[in-house]
Write a protein that holds these residues in place. Structure first.
Motif, short mmCIF file in Angstrom:
data_model
loop_
_atom_site.label_atom_id
_atom_site.label_comp_id
_atom_site.label_asym_id
_atom_site.label_seq_id
_atom_site.Cartn_x
_atom_site.Cartn_y
_atom_site.Cartn_z
N SER A 15 30.42 21.67 15.53
CA SER A 15 28.99 21.46 15.44
C SER A 15 28.16 22.65 15.90
O SER A 15 26.95 22.65 15.75
CB SER A 15 28.60 20.22 16.28
OG SER A 15 28.93 20.43 17.64
N ARG A 359 30.07 23.81 7.66
CA ARG A 359 29.73 25.00 8.44
C ARG A 359 30.79 26.10 8.31
O ARG A 359 30.69 27.13 8.95
CB ARG A 359 29.46 24.68 9.92
CG ARG A 359 28.25 23.78 10.12
CD ARG A 359 27.98 23.56 11.61
NE ARG A 359 26.85 22.69 11.83
CZ ARG A 359 25.59 23.09 11.97
NH1 ARG A 359 25.31 24.37 11.87
NH2 ARG A 359 24.62 22.23 12.19
N GLN A 388 27.10 23.77 3.89
CA GLN A 388 26.64 22.46 4.34
C GLN A 388 27.55 21.33 3.87
O GLN A 388 27.31 20.17 4.22
CB GLN A 388 25.21 22.20 3.87
CG GLN A 388 24.17 23.05 4.57
CD GLN A 388 24.16 22.83 6.08
OE1 GLN A 388 24.15 21.69 6.56
NE2 GLN A 388 24.18 23.91 6.83
N ALA A 419 25.15 12.15 11.07
CA ALA A 419 23.73 12.50 11.06
C ALA A 419 23.07 12.30 12.42
O ALA A 419 22.05 12.93 12.72
CB ALA A 419 22.99 11.69 10.00
N GLU A 422 24.31 15.70 14.08
CA GLU A 422 23.94 16.90 13.33
C GLU A 422 22.97 16.49 12.22
O GLU A 422 23.39 16.06 11.15
CB GLU A 422 25.18 17.55 12.71
CG GLU A 422 26.19 18.09 13.70
CD GLU A 422 27.32 18.82 12.99
OE1 GLU A 422 27.06 19.91 12.46
OE2 GLU A 422 28.43 18.29 12.95
N PRO A 423 21.70 16.59 12.47
CA PRO A 423 20.70 16.11 11.49
C PRO A 423 20.83 16.76 10.12
O PRO A 423 20.41 16.17 9.12
CB PRO A 423 19.37 16.49 12.16
CG PRO A 423 19.68 16.53 13.62
CD PRO A 423 21.08 17.05 13.72
N SER A 424 21.41 17.96 10.06
CA SER A 424 21.54 18.63 8.77
C SER A 424 22.73 18.12 7.95
O SER A 424 22.88 18.48 6.78
CB SER A 424 21.71 20.14 8.97
OG SER A 424 22.93 20.42 9.66
N GLN A 425 23.55 17.25 8.57
CA GLN A 425 24.74 16.75 7.90
C GLN A 425 24.56 15.30 7.46
O GLN A 425 23.80 14.54 8.07
CB GLN A 425 25.95 16.85 8.82
CG GLN A 425 26.49 18.26 8.99
CD GLN A 425 27.15 18.78 7.72
OE1 GLN A 425 28.07 18.18 7.19
NE2 GLN A 425 26.65 19.91 7.23
N THR A 426 25.27 14.92 6.41
CA THR A 426 25.30 13.53 5.95
C THR A 426 26.75 13.11 5.75
O THR A 426 27.63 13.95 5.52
CB THR A 426 24.54 13.36 4.63
OG1 THR A 426 25.13 14.22 3.63
CG2 THR A 426 23.07 13.72 4.79
N GLN A 429 28.08 13.08 0.50
CA GLN A 429 27.64 14.40 0.05
C GLN A 429 27.87 14.53 -1.45
O GLN A 429 28.76 13.90 -2.02
CB GLN A 429 28.41 15.49 0.80
CG GLN A 429 28.24 15.43 2.31
CD GLN A 429 29.02 16.51 3.05
OE1 GLN A 429 29.76 17.29 2.44
NE2 GLN A 429 28.87 16.55 4.36
#
Length: 595
Positions: A15, A359, A388, A419, A422-426, A429
């Motif tokens: 992360s 990442r 991402q 999420a 890590e707010p940028s991850q889902t 996808q």
């Protein structure tokens, strides 16, 4: 190390921001403007092809089960694979799907247990579930599948990897037709064959004839040493999460030599395959130096990749470090999942594609010299586009039939609640589709190729094949604890194409290990018939070539593992071509009726 501490270190690594300053700028310079223009052209051209989700209309009503019940058992995150396989040899690709299982405590409550699944292609865009007739109503915690005719009887067999014990399913469809009383199409012959891989967590597998004796041998990837009764507990703060590979010890892959007569012998140690430093998830087979003896290339998870180079005498040397394939260009071991190999520049040199964790860039290693690879992930345009995404199944294919290999990757995270941290991850996808720009770079065009590739899901396995025999490559993907999806290629066959199906005699029946060189429209393409690649899955073993605007292939050359060479000139485009070893070729006016 304390498991909780190890888990925290793992999460910190995964992360934390990873700095790739300057990496995306490596393509800058004299080619920057040309690459930009090519990118714009690709986006326009990519829109000419669209992928359409035809799962429901096709009759594929499959759902993967991972057994998750809130206890966070590590295998629940891995999903399972799929295969395009023509089990009945009618020239039309059928679909085989691997399933997981419920854990014993849940199954004991009377919950229905999932099984393997087989769907027969009805040649009209529809599939029929024939799992029961095929004898495949088997419940195992399955992972991957490899397709190959290990007994050279003309019918492809299935090897299914799993937790604790994998299984070999012999295809007896011919025997089924010869009896008045219908018998199952497949029979479990694991014990007799000696390929159970007992006590190991099998992942991807591949058939290959490593000693060129005309019989298919078997390579099996094993992941980590795992026992559900000693499951590690990992947390993010106070919340329970799935652990990662760092808290488990690595296992060794296995190599089984085909002794004929339905028996195999474990030659892992004597062949130089035994290594306990890699946590193996993906395998590709490819003859890198053109000596007819195949190399074995393995994607490892947070451990250095393997490249087993054959010595031509039944042995291998692991040369990934010396070749530049063990680590990424930053000197770190990446989280290898899926893998494939192709000649992406049409220059006779190999390129290895590996999917990695979020990442981390998906890796593209290009051959620069004899067994010397360079990490071109960022220069190729694939690296930054994939940072991402958490990649799993992948493959090279020519989706628009322009004569240049493109690439597809299915994605999905392993932590359902990612999420939160890590707010940028889902968790779910979208997939990535890379169009070959013909200059060593790729453009990501999934958003321009139909709604099917815009959908977010927890992708795992992925295979390609022309299931409707219309001249373009379709896609089948699996999702973790979810449905399989069939994505039909609409528009790829606006350009010319050829599909080549090999039948070996002196070589193994599948022709695995054969090199094909095809020249058309001023372009010479090269490919190899092989098992393995992707993640836990098996694509169509027929080789598909896009010919662009060419109306024929000027020449096709097949170099068989046996050393026999077949050359065919002036082959008309837009057909399935059957080539028998040493006998040349014949066209197929019925597009798939091979018998």
């Amino acid at each position: 190390m304390n498991p909780g501490v190890a888990a925290q270190l793992l999460l910190t690594f995964l992360s934390s921001p990873i700095l790739f300053a300057g990496c995306a700028d490596r393509t800058a310079g004299s080619t920057a403007q040309a690459n930009q223009e090519n990118s714009q052209t690709a986006k326009a051209d990519g829109g000419a092809v669209s992928f359409v989700d035809v799962t429901k209309d096709s009759g594929l009503a499959f759902r993967h089960v991972n057994g998750a019940s809130g206890k966070f058992y590590y295998p629940e995150t891995f999903g399972a694979g799929a295969a395009f396989v023509d089990y009945d040899q009618d020239g039309w690709l059928d679909v085989f799907l691997v399933n997981g299982d419920r854990w014993p405590e849940e199954a004991s409550k009377g919950n229905d247990r999932p099984t393997l699944a087989l769907y027969r292609n009805e040649r009209n865009g529809k599939f029929t579930d024939v799992t029961k007739q095929a004898g495949l109503e088997m419940s195992i915690y399955g992972m991957g599948v490899a397709v190959g005719d290990y007994d050279n009887d003309g019918h492809d067999d299935l090897y299914v990897t799993a937790l604790d014990r994998s299984i070999l399913l012999r295809n007896e469809y011919g025997k089924h037709l010869d009896t008045q009383t219908p018998t199952p199409y497949f029979r479990d012959v694991t014990s007799v064959a000696g390929v159970g891989n007992e006590g190991h967590w099998g992942t991807s597998a591949a058939w290959l004839d490593y000693d060129i004796d005309g019989r298919l041998d078997l390579f099996v990837c094993n992941y980590v040493l795992y026992n559900r009764n000693s499951e590690q507990v990992c947390r993010q703060g106070t919340e329970r999460i799935y652990c990662g590979p760092l808290v488990y010890s690595a296992d060794s892959c296995r190599l089984y030599r085909n002794l004929d007569g339905g028996r195999f012998r474990d030659v892992t140690q004597e062949a130089g395959i035994r290594k306990t430093t890699g946590k193996s998830l993906g395998v590709a087979v490819w003859d890198i130096d053109g000596d007819r003896y195949p190399e074995i290339i393995v994607a490892n998870d947070l451990t250095p990749n393997y490249l087993f180079r054959t010595n031509g005498r039944g042995g291998f040397a692991e040369v990934a470090l010396d070749s530049g394939f063990a680590y990424g260009g930053d000197g770190l071991a990446r989280s290898g999942m899926g893998i494939d190999v192709a000649d992406t520049r049409n220059d006779g040199k190999s390129a290895i594609f590996v999917s990695n964790f979020a990442r981390e860039p998906n890796s593209l290693f290009e051959l620069e010299g004899p067994f010397t690879f360079a990490d071109r992930s960022y220069e190729s345009g694939m690296g930054e586009s994939s940072l991402q995404s958490l990649g799993f199944g992948l493959f090279f294919f020519d989706y628009d039939n322009d004569g240049w290999k493109d690439a597809f990757v299915t994605n999905g995270h392993i932590q359902p609640a990612v999420a939160k941290f890590e707010p940028s991850q889902t968790f779910e996808q979208r997939p990535l589709l890379f169009r070959n720009q013909r200059d060593g770079t790729f453009d990501e065009v999934s958003r321009n190729t139909g709604d099917a590739l815009k959908r977010e899901e927890v992708g795992r396995g992925a295979v390609c094949g022309d299931y409707d025999n219309d001249g373009d490559s379709d896609i089948l993907v699996t999702t973790n604890n979810g449905p399989a999806r069939l994505l039909r290629n609409d528009g790829g066959n606006r350009a010319s194409w050829l599909t080549i199906y090999l039948r070996g005699s002196k070589s193994n029946r599948n022709g695995f290990g054969a090199h094909i060189k095809l020249t058309a429209g001023g372009i010479t393409q090269r490919d190899q018939v092989r098992s393995g690649s992707s993640y836990l899955s098996a694509s169509d073993q027929r080789l598909h070539f896009g010919l662009g605007s060419a109306g024929q292939a000027e020449e096709i050359e097949v170099r068989w593992p046996s050393g026999i060479i077949d050359r065919i000139q002036g082959v008309k485009a837009n057909q399935i071509l059957v080539i028998d070893e040493g006998k040349g070729a014949r066209g197929d006016d019925k597009r798939g009726q091979l018998n």
